[in-house]
Design an enzyme around this catalytic site. Sequence first.
Site, PDB file in Angstrom:
ATOM      1  N   ALA A  13      37.092  43.693  35.563  1.00 35.95           N
ATOM      2  CA  ALA A  13      38.364  43.946  36.237  1.00 35.95           C
ATOM      3  C   ALA A  13      39.499  43.227  35.526  1.00 35.95           C
ATOM      4  CB  ALA A  13      38.280  43.529  37.700  1.00 35.95           C
ATOM      5  N   GLY A  15      42.469  43.898  32.352  1.00 34.51           N
ATOM      6  CA  GLY A  15      43.459  44.957  32.214  1.00 34.51           C
ATOM      7  C   GLY A  15      42.816  46.330  32.118  1.00 34.51           C
ATOM      8  N   ALA A  16      41.797  46.451  31.294  1.00 31.84           N
ATOM      9  CA  ALA A  16      41.183  47.756  31.073  1.00 31.84           C
ATOM     10  C   ALA A  16      40.492  48.261  32.341  1.00 31.84           C
ATOM     11  CB  ALA A  16      40.178  47.674  29.926  1.00 31.84           C
ATOM     12  N   LYS A  38      32.790  39.564  37.162  1.00 30.00           N
ATOM     13  CA  LYS A  38      32.135  38.268  37.329  1.00 30.00           C
ATOM     14  C   LYS A  38      33.121  37.186  37.743  1.00 30.00           C
ATOM     15  CE  LYS A  38      31.915  37.033  32.365  1.00 30.00           C
ATOM     16  NZ  LYS A  38      31.015  36.598  31.284  1.00 30.00           N
ATOM     17  N   ALA A  49      47.125  36.648  27.607  1.00 30.42           N
ATOM     18  CA  ALA A  49      47.940  37.274  26.557  1.00 30.42           C
ATOM     19  C   ALA A  49      49.396  36.882  26.756  1.00 30.42           C
ATOM     20  CB  ALA A  49      47.769  38.782  26.578  1.00 30.42           C
ATOM     21  N   GLY A  51      52.177  37.395  24.005  1.00 27.87           N
ATOM     22  CA  GLY A  51      53.245  38.001  23.201  1.00 27.87           C
ATOM     23  C   GLY A  51      53.833  39.295  23.702  1.00 27.87           C
ATOM     24  N   GLY A  52      53.012  40.322  23.906  1.00 25.71           N
ATOM     25  CA  GLY A  52      53.595  41.578  24.330  1.00 25.71           C
ATOM     26  C   GLY A  52      52.684  42.758  24.088  1.00 25.71           C
ATOM     27  N   PHE A 117      56.997  42.009  15.998  1.00 25.93           N
ATOM     28  CA  PHE A 117      55.661  41.422  15.998  1.00 25.93           C
ATOM     29  C   PHE A 117      55.050  41.617  14.617  1.00 25.93           C
ATOM     30  CE2 PHE A 117      52.267  40.066  19.059  1.00 25.93           C
ATOM     31  CZ  PHE A 117      53.079  39.347  19.891  1.00 25.93           C
ATOM     32  N   GLN A 231      38.896  38.796  14.409  1.00 25.51           N
ATOM     33  CA  GLN A 231      40.234  38.350  14.023  1.00 25.51           C
ATOM     34  C   GLN A 231      40.467  36.870  14.307  1.00 25.51           C
ATOM     35  OE1 GLN A 231      43.966  39.740  16.252  1.00 25.51           O
ATOM     36  NE2 GLN A 231      44.221  40.578  14.203  1.00 25.51           N
ATOM     37  N   ARG A 286      47.901  39.258  10.890  1.00 30.14           N
ATOM     38  CA  ARG A 286      47.173  38.025  11.187  1.00 30.14           C
ATOM     39  C   ARG A 286      46.098  37.679  10.174  1.00 30.14           C
ATOM     40  NH1 ARG A 286      46.692  38.995  17.683  1.00 30.14           N
ATOM     41  NH2 ARG A 286      48.916  38.684  18.034  1.00 30.14           N
ATOM     42  N   HIS A 354      40.091  34.907  17.682  1.00 26.15           N
ATOM     43  CA  HIS A 354      40.985  35.448  18.694  1.00 26.15           C
ATOM     44  C   HIS A 354      40.529  36.775  19.273  1.00 26.15           C
ATOM     45  CE1 HIS A 354      44.747  35.937  20.758  1.00 26.15           C
ATOM     46  NE2 HIS A 354      45.095  36.998  20.065  1.00 26.15           N
ATOM     47  N   SER A 392      49.753  42.802  19.701  1.00 28.31           N
ATOM     48  CA  SER A 392      50.410  43.590  20.742  1.00 28.31           C
ATOM     49  C   SER A 392      49.906  45.030  20.850  1.00 28.31           C
ATOM     50  CB  SER A 392      51.955  43.553  20.663  1.00 28.31           C
ATOM     51  OG  SER A 392      52.451  44.365  19.628  1.00 28.31           O
TER      52      SER A 392
HETATM   53  C1  LIG Z   1      45.123  34.015  24.236  1.00 30.31           C
HETATM   54  C2  LIG Z   1      45.210  35.477  23.982  1.00 30.31           C
HETATM   55  C3  LIG Z   1      46.446  36.062  23.782  1.00 30.31           C
HETATM   56  C4  LIG Z   1      46.544  37.425  23.549  1.00 30.31           C
HETATM   57  N1  LIG Z   1      47.779  37.976  23.375  1.00 30.31           N
HETATM   58  C5  LIG Z   1      47.886  39.311  23.206  1.00 30.31           C
HETATM   59  C6  LIG Z   1      49.153  39.934  23.096  1.00 30.31           C
HETATM   60  O1  LIG Z   1      50.188  39.269  23.140  1.00 30.31           O
HETATM   61  N2  LIG Z   1      49.219  41.253  22.944  1.00 30.31           N
HETATM   62  C7  LIG Z   1      48.092  42.023  22.911  1.00 30.31           C
HETATM   63  O2  LIG Z   1      48.222  43.222  22.791  1.00 30.31           O
HETATM   64  N3  LIG Z   1      46.875  41.464  23.025  1.00 30.31           N
HETATM   65  C8  LIG Z   1      46.745  40.132  23.166  1.00 30.31           C
HETATM   66  N4  LIG Z   1      45.505  39.573  23.282  1.00 30.31           N
HETATM   67  C9  LIG Z   1      44.336  40.432  23.348  1.00 30.31           C
HETATM   68  C10 LIG Z   1      44.209  41.053  24.716  1.00 30.31           C
HETATM   69  O3  LIG Z   1      44.729  40.191  25.676  1.00 30.31           O
HETATM   70  C11 LIG Z   1      42.766  41.331  25.088  1.00 30.31           C
HETATM   71  O4  LIG Z   1      42.173  42.064  24.101  1.00 30.31           O
HETATM   72  C12 LIG Z   1      42.687  42.139  26.359  1.00 30.31           C
HETATM   73  O5  LIG Z   1      43.392  41.496  27.377  1.00 30.31           O
HETATM   74  C13 LIG Z   1      41.285  42.378  26.807  1.00 30.31           C
HETATM   75  O6  LIG Z   1      41.303  42.993  28.067  1.00 30.31           O
HETATM   76  P1  LIG Z   1      40.020  43.599  28.737  1.00 30.31           P
HETATM   77  O7  LIG Z   1      40.445  44.264  29.969  1.00 30.31           O
HETATM   78  O8  LIG Z   1      39.301  44.398  27.737  1.00 30.31           O
HETATM   79  O9  LIG Z   1      39.113  42.340  29.045  1.00 30.31           O
HETATM   80  P2  LIG Z   1      39.337  41.016  29.910  1.00 30.31           P
HETATM   81  O10 LIG Z   1      40.702  40.873  30.418  1.00 30.31           O
HETATM   82  O11 LIG Z   1      38.775  39.931  29.096  1.00 30.31           O
HETATM   83  O12 LIG Z   1      38.443  41.264  31.157  1.00 30.31           O
HETATM   84  C14 LIG Z   1      37.049  41.299  31.107  1.00 30.31           C
HETATM   85  C15 LIG Z   1      36.543  41.577  32.501  1.00 30.31           C
HETATM   86  O13 LIG Z   1      35.169  41.842  32.453  1.00 30.31           O
HETATM   87  C16 LIG Z   1      34.518  41.102  33.442  1.00 30.31           C
HETATM   88  N5  LIG Z   1      33.157  40.853  32.999  1.00 30.31           N
HETATM   89  C17 LIG Z   1      32.738  40.396  31.803  1.00 30.31           C
HETATM   90  N6  LIG Z   1      31.416  40.282  31.789  1.00 30.31           N
HETATM   91  C18 LIG Z   1      30.965  40.681  32.996  1.00 30.31           C
HETATM   92  C19 LIG Z   1      29.691  40.790  33.594  1.00 30.31           C
HETATM   93  N7  LIG Z   1      28.579  40.446  32.967  1.00 30.31           N
HETATM   94  N8  LIG Z   1      29.602  41.241  34.866  1.00 30.31           N
HETATM   95  C20 LIG Z   1      30.714  41.572  35.550  1.00 30.31           C
HETATM   96  N9  LIG Z   1      31.942  41.491  35.029  1.00 30.31           N
HETATM   97  C21 LIG Z   1      32.059  41.055  33.765  1.00 30.31           C
HETATM   98  C22 LIG Z   1      35.321  39.875  33.600  1.00 30.31           C
HETATM   99  O14 LIG Z   1      35.119  39.310  34.857  1.00 30.31           O
HETATM  100  C23 LIG Z   1      36.722  40.422  33.454  1.00 30.31           C
HETATM  101  O15 LIG Z   1      37.180  40.917  34.684  1.00 30.31           O
HETATM  102  C24 LIG Z   1      45.386  38.207  23.494  1.00 30.31           C
HETATM  103  C25 LIG Z   1      44.141  37.620  23.689  1.00 30.31           C
HETATM  104  C26 LIG Z   1      44.044  36.266  23.913  1.00 30.31           C
HETATM  105  C27 LIG Z   1      42.709  35.653  24.084  1.00 30.31           C
END
Ligand SMILES: Cc1cc2nc3c(=O)[nH]c(=O)nc-3n(C[C@H](O)[C@H](O)[C@H](O)COP(=O)(O)OP(=O)(O)OC[C@H]3O[C@@H](n4cnc5c(N)ncnc54)[C@H](O)[C@@H]3O)c2cc1C
Lengths: 583, 128, 253, 128
Positions: A13, A15-16, A38, A49, A51-52, A117, A231, A286, A354, A392
């Site tokens: 849960a 962003g994706a 989890k 995240a 930056g943007g 960026f 990365q 990067r 990262h 971003s």
């Molecule tokens: C510090 C930082 C800064 C960043 N800044 C930027 C930025 O400025 N711009 C940009 O475009 N990108 C940025 N990124 C990258 C971007 O933020 C991430 O790639 C993106 O947010 C990932 O989102 P997601 O929904 O895929 O996963 P996440 O937000 O990581 O969510 C994962 C979800 O899966 C769940 N999960 C995982 N394993 C299990 C399990 N076994 N059972 C049940 N649930 C589980 C977790 O509970 C969580 O809800 C940044 C990343 C970091 C680390």
Amino acid sequence: MDVIETDIAIVGAGGAGLRAAIAAAEADPSLSVTLLSKVYPMRSHTVAAEGGAAGVAKAEDSLDHHFNDTVSGGDWLCDQDAVDFFVAQAPKELIRTEHWGCPWSRTPDGKVAVRPFGGMKIERTWYAADKTGFHLLHTLFQTSMKYPSVKRLDEVYTTDLLIEDGRIAGVLAHEIRSGKPMVILARSVIICTGGAGRVFPFTTNGAIKTGDGMAMAFRAGVPLKDMEFVQYHPTGLPGTGILISEAARGEGGILVNKDGYRYLQDYGMGPPDPWPRKKAMELGPRDRLSQAFWQEQQKGRCIDSKWGDVMHLDLRHLGEAKIAERLPFIRDLALSYVGVDVVNAPIPVRPVVHYTMGGIHTDITAGTPVPGLYAAGECACVSINGANRLGSNSLTELLVFGAVAGRNAAAHARGVPMPSHTNALAQADGHRKRVVALLERSKGTESVVGLRTALNDTMETGCGIYRTEDSLRATVETLAVLKTRFANVAIDDKSGVYNTDLTGAIELGNMIEIGETMALSALQRTESRGSHQRLDHPARDDAAFLKHSMAHRVEGEAPRVEYRDVVITRSQPAERVYGGEAK
Amino acid sequence: MSRKPYEPTLPNTWWLEKPFYIRYMLREMTSFFVGAYVAILIVGLWQLSQGPDAWGSFLGVLSHPLSVIFHVLAFVFATFHTVTWFALTPRTTPIMRGDHFVPPGPIIGAQYVIWAAASIVVLAAVLW
Amino acid sequence: MSDTTTFTLEVLRYNPESDDVPHAESFSVPYQEDWVVLDALNWVKDNVDGSLTFRWSCHMAVCGSCGMMVNNEPVLSCKAFLRDYLKDGKGTITVGALKNFPVEKDLVIVMDSFMEKLEAVKPWIIRTTEKPVEEGTFIQLPKQLKRFKHHTSCINCLLCYAACPQVGLNPGFIGPAALALAHRYNLDSRDQGKDLRKDVTASEYGVWECTFVSACSEVCPKDVEPAGAIQEQKIESSIDWALDHLIPGRKAR
Amino acid sequence: MSKTTGRKTYTRANKPLVWFPFAGGGLVAALMLPVMIFVTGIAVPLGLIDAEALSYDRVYAFAANPLGKIILFGVLVLPLWHAAHRFRMTIQDLGARTSGSRSVVAALCYGFGMVFTLLCLAALLSFW
Ligand SMILES: Cc1cc2nc3c(=O)[nH]c(=O)nc-3n(C[C@H](O)[C@H](O)[C@H](O)COP(=O)(O)OP(=O)(O)OC[C@H]3O[C@@H](n4cnc5c(N)ncnc54)[C@H](O)[C@@H]3O)c2cc1C
Ligand code: SF4
Ligand code: F3S
Ligand code: FES
């Protein structure tokens, strides 16, 4: 075992996952959507995240520009059909979040503001000060609450996927607070579990980024694509690995070595002035910036600090007002964690792991080879990021492909019957044994910390910014040993209620498997491309490696790496040009 | 193997735990003195309506040492009420000027000016 | 780490399978100048007792998981530096689960009640008609954004709930963070749902339970200013109530 | 796993009825009470201000004047309700938590406010 039936199960849960849930609920409100995570949704690492999020916004920009920046930034390892789709959807998805209340920063006339960026030719990064991910995640989470068909299972840990006749049947999970196992039967499943940065010791990634979803899919027979591409972000805080967003450079921050010299000009990124100039110097991609740090380190030109070698990121010339308005979080982080007020002093920084470009193999529909199984966000690899993600792009990616996954999972769910209980329960019992074994093994010879440290060390030394055949071989061997040692791991906590010792052990098992796919894919790619740099093979080799590596799991053995052609539609591989020569 | 969350309860002495809470309790206790003081004055007003003698005995009670002690205390608490009330105003009524919020300082300061003015008017009316 | 200084970390532990009430347990932990309380807890979990249980993820004060009572003050343990609590790296730091919540185990609280309250205030943009994506974004002037921006910074860390005595005294009280969030949406120039939210925020579980202790705003690590948000809503809801009772027919929304 | 089950239904409360006087009274008390306490409870009884200031004739003249009545009513009754409401909440803070004891406290505090409001009205209306 408790059994829950749902039309669409979404694991993760962040962003994706949230975007997928909203899309599924909007596509067909009569379908039940079960969102498992989890951690509570707002704890997901999207929150970090800063930056943007990229999406064409200005009149002088175009989808083509965004496409070209992304494809060249990814060193032509991107699937161009996916990139085309991505750049076209990006602005629409971002507008949607604006309608949902995301507090995007504004221009004086009230329009959404954009900032430059790294690797982007024109300003197109939407931002909410320097807490973009935080605002995006909370906006999505809060918006998701308005859809009655979305049922959340917060703090439920998913361990395995269930497969029936080659198609998805659901997931096996346990409720963390009671330890109770539960089977979620689903017509469609979407994996949105985020990245796997925790495989490495020094990372911007939160504790939850252990690649669980990748490992689950891998075990269920889905190949992991392009796993060697990891990365490094050039500017993390030493010690903690806390990220100092690229936004700091986007707003005009500069990087200097111990002589106060802007060293990036020595690595094909110059000239230094006039500054800021898009795609040049500190606004390069990067991979190049992180590699430049390593080169300077070899030459002994880093600054010696109590945390080891660092460079200085200098923001002083931006002035207090601009810093307060655009980079308040950065200021707070630097002050708290390294004791530096960016208004009067430069920030010590160094490269830090990262982002995982690779992940679960998906196509442009967010679908995997297993019917009914989808993946989106950082855990997936639709291949818009290629060999190096542009900053971003990933926040936008999780919106665009999260939505696609949600819609397609809904469409799929409408067309297939509910999987059978008996079959799923039998499978679940089998998988559950692994978890129970961890709980019951009273005298193991191995500890979670011991193995985790060994894993982190070997990934860092053998599979870091620069790699060689020898270093990778050593890592692959170590990982094979770790895999067998893991069979003897024992944990202190044997209880049912909120057992983080147990989840930590399961995560470790997942990370070892993920690490192995990274190291093996890296070993076999005898070229340098984007974030994958081989000292023994410094050149890019399009003839042999303009291909995705696909790691398949082989029971009881090391993974098998195969290759798959990159989709090229209109941009032929060329040299990546940054600095003054970049148009 | 099952859940059994521990349910804590807040003891009635919670406010003794931290200076911050004690200060809050003192602030709330100003209400006792405010209430008592206006009640006394209302009684006085009633005495006033009963004629000069009744009013005179009311004034007599006021000059009893216990009464004076009470009023000194009431004065301290009432002033504490004033100070804390003013201090909270920036939170209750934030004011925006242009693109920014007016900082707390001027908002609090303005109230002190009004307070001083009101007090002077009262004193002047009494003394005239 | 040969001649390291060590300090005492006293953790209030609770194991639902064997305990009826929490009890303190002391650990001797090596002192590191850069460490935060969370690092010390992780050190204990890794090196002494793997069953020590607490939540954390980001280690950068933004995910809101790691709120605890440190020396009886609610703080984010990933931002609570050891050096601020100890003299010369020596001494004792006490750690306990956030106040005013049921304790699941050790430092983990049960936060269902908060999730319900959060959902109850309808923290999303409510509009009478949706704006089509093709029409682009809303116009929102910087000063309109500024008006509510600080209220958007809430990381749901619940420190304010642990600090607010009214939360402890009245379990039904919607509480500072959720009420601040309601206010945030009410103030957003894109929103039209204020009236719906008021049914909740101006109910007897809403703003009226707050006695303006202000501890919420004092402990908030993100300057959300929930205390102010609540008082503003009291004023607004009072005016609203008065108008409802003075102008015939206004109430029939 | 936590899922919102059985959502509570919320309805708007009539609290503004007491909250308005509380807030208004708080402001009036902050501005006026310290100086009033000083004059009536300290300065005159101690002779710092000539007792003539509070002589029957002067006070009567003020209270008989319609404007004076309005001022007195505002300055007394608003802080009265401010105090009644705040004191009620304080007693709750100190331990009156069950809904039964809460009602008793409310009845006592607001009852006190009511009685003195009526007394004040009666006094003010009894002479012209
Ligand atoms: C510090 C930082 C800064 C960043 N800044 C930027 C930025 O400025 N711009 C940009 O475009 N990108 C940025 N990124 C990258 C971007 O933020 C991430 O790639 C993106 O947010 C990932 O989102 P997601 O929904 O895929 O996963 P996440 O937000 O990581 O969510 C994962 C979800 O899966 C769940 N999960 C995982 N394993 C299990 C399990 N076994 N059972 C049940 N649930 C589980 C977790 O509970 C969580 O809800 C940044 C990343 C970091 C680390
Ligand atoms: S208002 Fe502040 S203290 Fe309360 S939950 Fe939000 S961020 Fe935490
Ligand atoms: S501490 Fe509690 S009483 Fe009100 S001002 Fe904050 S919510
Ligand atoms: S670990 Fe995320 S706020 Fe502390």
